[in-house]
Design a protein around this motif. Structure first.
Motif, mmCIF file in Angstrom:
data_model
loop_
_atom_site.group_PDB
_atom_site.id
_atom_site.type_symbol
_atom_site.label_atom_id
_atom_site.label_comp_id
_atom_site.label_asym_id
_atom_site.label_seq_id
_atom_site.Cartn_x
_atom_site.Cartn_y
_atom_site.Cartn_z
ATOM 1 N N THR A 51 0.857 -1.178 0.000
ATOM 2 C CA THR A 51 0.000 0.000 0.000
ATOM 3 C C THR A 51 0.898 1.233 0.000
ATOM 4 O O THR A 51 2.099 1.143 0.304
ATOM 5 C CB THR A 51 -0.883 0.037 1.259
ATOM 6 O OG1 THR A 51 -0.035 0.182 2.411
ATOM 7 C CG2 THR A 51 -1.722 -1.231 1.385
ATOM 8 N N PRO A 52 0.332 2.392 -0.325
ATOM 9 C CA PRO A 52 1.143 3.612 -0.235
ATOM 10 C C PRO A 52 1.753 3.803 1.149
ATOM 11 O O PRO A 52 2.915 4.222 1.271
ATOM 12 C CB PRO A 52 0.140 4.715 -0.562
ATOM 13 C CG PRO A 52 -0.837 4.052 -1.476
ATOM 14 C CD PRO A 52 -0.988 2.665 -0.945
ATOM 15 N N ALA A 53 0.988 3.496 2.190
ATOM 16 C CA ALA A 53 1.505 3.665 3.550
ATOM 17 C C ALA A 53 2.681 2.734 3.815
ATOM 18 O O ALA A 53 3.681 3.125 4.448
ATOM 19 C CB ALA A 53 0.386 3.397 4.566
ATOM 20 N N GLU A 54 2.599 1.499 3.317
ATOM 21 C CA GLU A 54 3.684 0.528 3.522
ATOM 22 C C GLU A 54 4.944 0.955 2.772
ATOM 23 O O GLU A 54 6.059 0.853 3.304
ATOM 24 C CB GLU A 54 3.223 -0.854 3.073
ATOM 25 C CG GLU A 54 2.175 -1.475 3.999
ATOM 26 C CD GLU A 54 1.526 -2.712 3.423
ATOM 27 O OE1 GLU A 54 0.983 -3.521 4.202
ATOM 28 O OE2 GLU A 54 1.547 -2.881 2.173
ATOM 29 N N LEU A 55 4.765 1.442 1.547
ATOM 30 C CA LEU A 55 5.925 1.892 0.775
ATOM 31 C C LEU A 55 6.537 3.139 1.401
ATOM 32 O O LEU A 55 7.770 3.275 1.463
ATOM 33 C CB LEU A 55 5.529 2.174 -0.675
ATOM 34 C CG LEU A 55 6.650 2.641 -1.598
ATOM 35 C CD1 LEU A 55 7.782 1.611 -1.672
ATOM 36 C CD2 LEU A 55 6.121 2.938 -3.004
ATOM 37 N N SER A 62 6.711 10.473 2.744
ATOM 38 C CA SER A 62 5.355 10.853 3.127
ATOM 39 C C SER A 62 4.325 10.013 2.378
ATOM 40 O O SER A 62 4.343 9.951 1.146
ATOM 41 C CB SER A 62 5.133 12.337 2.823
ATOM 42 O OG SER A 62 3.764 12.661 2.865
ATOM 43 N N GLU A 63 3.396 9.418 3.123
ATOM 44 C CA GLU A 63 2.374 8.554 2.514
ATOM 45 C C GLU A 63 1.555 9.307 1.480
ATOM 46 O O GLU A 63 1.223 8.762 0.422
ATOM 47 C CB GLU A 63 1.473 7.976 3.608
ATOM 48 C CG GLU A 63 0.424 6.977 3.085
ATOM 49 C CD GLU A 63 -0.847 7.637 2.587
ATOM 50 O OE1 GLU A 63 -1.555 7.004 1.766
ATOM 51 O OE2 GLU A 63 -1.124 8.789 2.988
ATOM 52 N N ARG A 64 1.200 10.539 1.744
ATOM 53 C CA ARG A 64 0.333 11.270 0.813
ATOM 54 C C ARG A 64 1.025 11.517 -0.516
ATOM 55 O O ARG A 64 0.406 11.398 -1.587
ATOM 56 C CB ARG A 64 -0.110 12.603 1.441
ATOM 57 C CG ARG A 64 -1.164 13.312 0.586
ATOM 58 C CD ARG A 64 -2.428 12.466 0.456
ATOM 59 N NE ARG A 64 -3.380 13.035 -0.502
ATOM 60 C CZ ARG A 64 -3.376 12.768 -1.797
ATOM 61 N NH1 ARG A 64 -2.483 11.933 -2.327
ATOM 62 N NH2 ARG A 64 -4.289 13.312 -2.592
ATOM 63 N N TYR A 65 2.288 11.866 -0.478
ATOM 64 C CA TYR A 65 3.033 12.033 -1.727
ATOM 65 C C TYR A 65 3.200 10.694 -2.447
ATOM 66 O O TYR A 65 3.053 10.600 -3.669
ATOM 67 C CB TYR A 65 4.409 12.642 -1.454
ATOM 68 C CG TYR A 65 4.398 14.137 -1.287
ATOM 69 C CD1 TYR A 65 4.304 14.979 -2.386
ATOM 70 C CD2 TYR A 65 4.489 14.711 -0.026
ATOM 71 C CE1 TYR A 65 4.298 16.358 -2.238
ATOM 72 C CE2 TYR A 65 4.485 16.087 0.144
ATOM 73 C CZ TYR A 65 4.385 16.910 -0.972
ATOM 74 O OH TYR A 65 4.366 18.274 -0.827
ATOM 75 N N VAL A 66 3.521 9.672 -1.694
ATOM 76 C CA VAL A 66 3.744 8.350 -2.283
ATOM 77 C C VAL A 66 2.469 7.833 -2.947
ATOM 78 O O VAL A 66 2.507 7.232 -4.026
ATOM 79 C CB VAL A 66 4.238 7.356 -1.209
ATOM 80 C CG1 VAL A 66 4.193 5.919 -1.724
ATOM 81 C CG2 VAL A 66 5.655 7.715 -0.782
ATOM 82 N N ARG A 67 1.320 8.077 -2.326
ATOM 83 C CA ARG A 67 0.061 7.623 -2.905
ATOM 84 C C ARG A 67 -0.170 8.256 -4.283
ATOM 85 O O ARG A 67 -0.531 7.585 -5.255
ATOM 86 C CB ARG A 67 -1.102 7.969 -1.979
ATOM 87 C CG ARG A 67 -2.424 7.366 -2.427
ATOM 88 C CD ARG A 67 -3.640 8.048 -1.806
ATOM 89 N NE ARG A 67 -3.435 8.522 -0.443
ATOM 90 C CZ ARG A 67 -4.269 9.380 0.151
ATOM 91 N NH1 ARG A 67 -5.324 9.853 -0.504
ATOM 92 N NH2 ARG A 67 -4.037 9.781 1.394
#
Length: 356
Positions: A51-55, A62-67
């Motif tokens: 998931t974005p959070a896991e990556l 930052s999860e939001r940027y990664v998502r």
């Protein structure tokens, strides 16, 4: 009297469709670089579906940027999204192209080089007005590294296995022990590669860009071949030495201001039965032969990098990256070579053999 313009709606929509693809690709190029610099592709490869959070947790980002980044990459086909698990992952093919720097299909270096070249857009715009050149050394430093990362996988895949064997008698000379000059060596990828495969031969790498030579020396040291390579700052028309058994020009002849003068100097420094290998971007002799995706990429690089580089030097012949075999033959022949042939090719390169 004005004329009524007739628009073919189907053709217009086709053009707009291409524009949307290119518009997205411009943003995508920057985001490939982001993923490359932050190790996002490598972390995806190492961690499997995430998931974005896991990556984000795995990479310290930052999860939001990664998502948002993951969604962009999935829309472009560079990563894969599983809508059943809401996780993203790399297919084997995507990992082969985006993670493995030794892969012949490694792509991030290509985007790094392109983005670095684009940084010179304002300078190039002015050159359109004045006709002046822009030297290789005047570009952003990422261009030097990105170009090496772009070219190195192709050299690793082809140089020893097919390009050198396609030249008459060169492979045998290198195996027995030859003296080699790699001109326009950049960061030394081609020089180091040859030295690693031909331990009985002696290599000299020349480039006018001093910072590149510094890096090349370190690359040779890291590869354990510095004892058989000597890197020096020198131009193609005055590099030192004579009696070379083999001289190589990798993707650089068309960048030179005076390629005829460079060819003449190669002729003077080669041994009587020596060989000059010239690797150039793939191109046909006619413009219409090059109106395709590969030609588009090379014409773009030529406009931003290659042609300005040549125009910044004496003579400024400006062959461009799509010179074609006939034009290159003329240049090499004018430099004093009687033998010139296409030894082999790839979808991206033409490999020529020249002998006195």
């Amino acid at each position: 009297m004005s004329q009524t313009m007739t628009i073919d709606t189907e053709k217009l929509h086709a053009l707009l469709g291409k524009a949307v693809v290119d518009f997205g690709a411009t943003f995508h190029a920057a985001l490939v670089r982001v993923g490359d610099k932050l190790g996002l592709y490598k972390a995806m490869d190492a961690g499997g579906p995430q998931t974005p959070a896991e990556l984000a947790k795995r990479t310290g980002t930052s999860e939001r940027y990664v998502r948002e980044w993951l969604c962009n990459q999935a829309a472009g086909g560079y990563v894969t999204y599983d809508d059943q698990t809401a996780k993203f992952y790399l297919s084997e093919e995507q990992a082969f192209a985006m993670v493995d720097e030794n892969s012949p299909a490694f792509l991030p270096g290509m985007f790094q080089a392109a983005l670095a070249a684009i940084k010179a857009e304002e300078l190039i715009t002015e050159r359109f007005k004045t006709g002046e050149g822009l030297g290789w050394h005047q570009h952003h430093q990422d261009l030097f590294v990105g170009t090496e990362r772009f070219f190195r996988p192709g050299y690793a895949a082809n140089l020893v296995s097919s390009w050198i064997p396609a030249l008459n008698g060169v492979k045998e000379k290198l195996e027995q022990g030859a003296t080699v000059a790699d001109v326009g060596c950049g960061l030394g990828a081609s020089t180091v590669l040859m030295a690693m495969h031909y331990p009985k031969s002696r290599f000299f790498g020349f480039d006018y860009h001093d910072k590149s030579i510094e890096t090349a020396r370190q690359r040779a040291e890291d590869a354990g071949v510095s004892g058989r390579i000597e890197f020096k700052v020198a131009k193609a028309k005055d590099y030192p030495g004579e009696g070379y058994d083999f001289v190589t020009f990798f993707d650089c002849l068309h960048d030179m201001g005076d390629p005829v003068g460079a060819a003449a100097h190669v002729r003077e420094t080669l041994s009587a039965d020596g060989t000059w290998m010239i690797v150039e971007p793939f191109a046909g002799d006619r413009i219409e032969d090059n109106l395709n995706p590969v030609g588009r990429a090379f014409y773009g690089a030529s406009t931003l990098i290659c042609t300005p580089a040549s125009l910044s030097q004496e003579v400024g012949l400006a062959l461009g990256a799509q010179a074609g075999e006939q034009r290159l033959r003329e240049v090499v022949s004018a430099g004093g070579f009687r033998h010139f042939r296409r030894a082999t090719q790839t979808p991206f390169n033409l490999i020529f053999e020249a002998k006195a």
